[in-house]
Design a protein around this motif. Structure first.
Motif, PDB file in Angstrom:
ATOM      1  N   PHE A 279       0.849  -1.081   0.096  1.00 49.90           N
ATOM      2  CA  PHE A 279      -0.034  -0.095  -0.030  1.00 49.90           C
ATOM      3  C   PHE A 279       0.810   1.337   0.103  1.00 49.90           C
ATOM      4  O   PHE A 279       0.375   2.120  -0.676  1.00 49.90           O
ATOM      5  CB  PHE A 279      -1.053  -0.050   1.380  1.00 49.90           C
ATOM      6  CG  PHE A 279      -1.548   1.254   1.267  1.00 49.90           C
ATOM      7  CD1 PHE A 279      -1.490   2.195   2.484  1.00 49.90           C
ATOM      8  CD2 PHE A 279      -2.745   1.405   0.489  1.00 49.90           C
ATOM      9  CE1 PHE A 279      -2.275   3.239   2.285  1.00 49.90           C
ATOM     10  CE2 PHE A 279      -3.273   2.667   0.436  1.00 49.90           C
ATOM     11  CZ  PHE A 279      -3.271   3.735   1.510  1.00 49.90           C
TER      12      PHE A 279
ATOM     13  N   HIS B 151       2.032   2.648  -3.545  1.00 45.84           N
ATOM     14  CA  HIS B 151       1.100   3.247  -4.211  1.00 45.84           C
ATOM     15  C   HIS B 151       1.353   4.534  -4.827  1.00 45.84           C
ATOM     16  O   HIS B 151       1.096   5.020  -5.713  1.00 45.84           O
ATOM     17  CB  HIS B 151      -0.269   3.135  -3.828  1.00 45.84           C
ATOM     18  CG  HIS B 151      -1.216   1.691  -3.773  1.00 45.84           C
ATOM     19  ND1 HIS B 151      -2.196   1.494  -3.244  1.00 45.84           N
ATOM     20  CD2 HIS B 151      -0.506   0.658  -4.044  1.00 45.84           C
ATOM     21  CE1 HIS B 151      -2.571   0.378  -3.484  1.00 45.84           C
ATOM     22  NE2 HIS B 151      -1.574  -0.305  -3.907  1.00 45.84           N
TER      23      HIS B 151
ATOM     24  N   LEU C 220      -0.562  -4.861  -6.906  1.00 49.52           N
ATOM     25  CA  LEU C 220      -0.958  -3.694  -5.940  1.00 49.52           C
ATOM     26  C   LEU C 220      -1.244  -4.278  -4.627  1.00 49.52           C
ATOM     27  O   LEU C 220      -1.535  -3.093  -3.714  1.00 49.52           O
ATOM     28  CB  LEU C 220      -2.021  -3.001  -6.825  1.00 49.52           C
ATOM     29  CG  LEU C 220      -1.655  -2.157  -7.921  1.00 49.52           C
ATOM     30  CD1 LEU C 220      -3.245  -1.798  -8.886  1.00 49.52           C
ATOM     31  CD2 LEU C 220      -0.906  -1.255  -7.888  1.00 49.52           C
TER      32      LEU C 220
ATOM     33  N   GLN D  43      -5.076  -3.570  -1.045  1.00 45.93           N
ATOM     34  CA  GLN D  43      -5.327  -2.194  -0.816  1.00 45.93           C
ATOM     35  C   GLN D  43      -5.723  -1.495  -2.280  1.00 45.93           C
ATOM     36  O   GLN D  43      -5.358  -0.341  -2.476  1.00 45.93           O
ATOM     37  CB  GLN D  43      -4.543  -1.262   0.104  1.00 45.93           C
ATOM     38  CG  GLN D  43      -4.578  -1.555   1.265  1.00 45.93           C
ATOM     39  CD  GLN D  43      -5.805  -1.350   2.101  1.00 45.93           C
ATOM     40  OE1 GLN D  43      -6.542  -0.417   1.906  1.00 45.93           O
ATOM     41  NE2 GLN D  43      -6.404  -2.382   3.124  1.00 45.93           N
ATOM     42  N   SER D  44      -6.338  -2.438  -3.033  1.00 47.13           N
ATOM     43  CA  SER D  44      -6.778  -2.061  -4.458  1.00 47.13           C
ATOM     44  C   SER D  44      -8.011  -2.760  -4.865  1.00 47.13           C
ATOM     45  O   SER D  44      -8.528  -3.705  -4.131  1.00 47.13           O
ATOM     46  CB  SER D  44      -5.662  -2.247  -5.440  1.00 47.13           C
ATOM     47  OG  SER D  44      -5.343  -3.768  -5.531  1.00 47.13           O
TER      48      SER D  44
ATOM     49  N   ASP E 113      -6.501   8.957  -6.328  1.00 41.82           N
ATOM     50  CA  ASP E 113      -6.593   7.480  -5.658  1.00 41.82           C
ATOM     51  C   ASP E 113      -7.191   6.410  -6.546  1.00 41.82           C
ATOM     52  O   ASP E 113      -7.539   5.736  -6.411  1.00 41.82           O
ATOM     53  CB  ASP E 113      -8.096   7.708  -4.914  1.00 41.82           C
ATOM     54  CG  ASP E 113      -9.330   8.019  -5.645  1.00 41.82           C
ATOM     55  OD1 ASP E 113      -9.151   8.438  -7.088  1.00 41.82           O
ATOM     56  OD2 ASP E 113     -10.262   8.011  -5.107  1.00 41.82           O
ATOM     57  N   ARG E 114      -6.399   6.719  -7.773  1.00 41.85           N
ATOM     58  CA  ARG E 114      -6.633   5.547  -8.941  1.00 41.85           C
ATOM     59  C   ARG E 114      -5.680   5.450 -10.164  1.00 41.85           C
ATOM     60  O   ARG E 114      -4.857   6.765 -10.063  1.00 41.85           O
ATOM     61  CB  ARG E 114      -7.969   5.743  -9.488  1.00 41.85           C
ATOM     62  CG  ARG E 114      -8.294   7.064 -10.506  1.00 41.85           C
ATOM     63  CD  ARG E 114      -9.729   7.171 -10.868  1.00 41.85           C
ATOM     64  NE  ARG E 114     -10.437   7.407  -9.831  1.00 41.85           N
ATOM     65  CZ  ARG E 114     -11.544   7.079  -9.479  1.00 41.85           C
ATOM     66  NH1 ARG E 114     -12.416   6.355 -10.571  1.00 41.85           N
ATOM     67  NH2 ARG E 114     -12.032   7.239  -8.310  1.00 41.85           N
TER      68      ARG E 114
ATOM     69  N   LEU F 252      -6.952   2.607  -5.821  1.00 42.97           N
ATOM     70  CA  LEU F 252      -6.059   2.638  -4.798  1.00 42.97           C
ATOM     71  C   LEU F 252      -6.415   3.216  -3.338  1.00 42.97           C
ATOM     72  O   LEU F 252      -7.080   4.122  -3.010  1.00 42.97           O
ATOM     73  CB  LEU F 252      -4.830   3.297  -5.070  1.00 42.97           C
ATOM     74  CG  LEU F 252      -4.258   2.974  -6.587  1.00 42.97           C
ATOM     75  CD1 LEU F 252      -3.012   4.027  -6.935  1.00 42.97           C
ATOM     76  CD2 LEU F 252      -3.724   1.651  -6.628  1.00 42.97           C
TER      77      LEU F 252
END
Length: 155
Positions: free
Chosen positions: A8, A11, A79, A82-83, A114-115, A145
């Motif tokens: 995480f 990210h 990822l 947490q995706s 966030d993506r 994410l």
């Protein structure tokens, strides 16, 4: 990213052009029967060797939805938990048969707060190990994410 699986905390380091660690999988007849059972898709084309031989096909046909499952697996392996794959699109290009190996690959095309967006493909691996015919391309995904997936994840 040098590691196969990002945590995480990683990210924030994702950038446009990053290559997703590829996923390779040989799809066996056993895999196909298990997938048919999980999805209730019992068409003979996916498991009955006598039926497909009668149709003059080289083997049972891999259900095309397997391509989507493999693309999501590739992204979530990279990822971490947490995706969440919010959107997934792909176009079927060629039949894939039991015993063939698929390679999923992807590249980050957009990064948001966030993506991320990823451009991907699924190809059959040729006998020499190179990319063979396309199974699914183009393919793309939008991954959220910082959003856990699975049981207990917030709605």
């Amino acid at each position: 990213m040098s590691e196969a699986t990002a945590s995480f905390a990683d990210h924030a380091a994702i950038a446009v052009g990053d290559v997703v660690p590829p996923l390779e999988r040989t799809i066996t007849l056993t895999d196909m029967v298990a997938y048919a059972g999980a999805t209730w898709d019992w068409h003979k084309l996916h498991y009955d060797t006598a039926y497909v031989a009668e149709k003059k096909l080289p083997g049972p046909i891999v259900d095309g939805q397997v391509f989507g499952a493999l693309l999501v697996e590739m992204l979530q392996d990279w990822l971490g938990p947490q995706s969440f794959v919010r959107e997934l699109e792909f176009t079927f290009r060629n039949l894939v048969f039991a015993g063939e190996t698929l390679r999923c690959a992807g590249t980050v095309t957009e990064v948001g707060e966030d993506r991320i967006s990823v451009s991907m493909s699924v190809v059959v691996v040729a006998e020499d190990g190179s990319d063979g015919r396309a199974a699914a391309a183009p393919a793309s995904a939008v991954v959220l994410l910082g959003t856990p997936d699975g049981p207990g994840a917030p709605a």
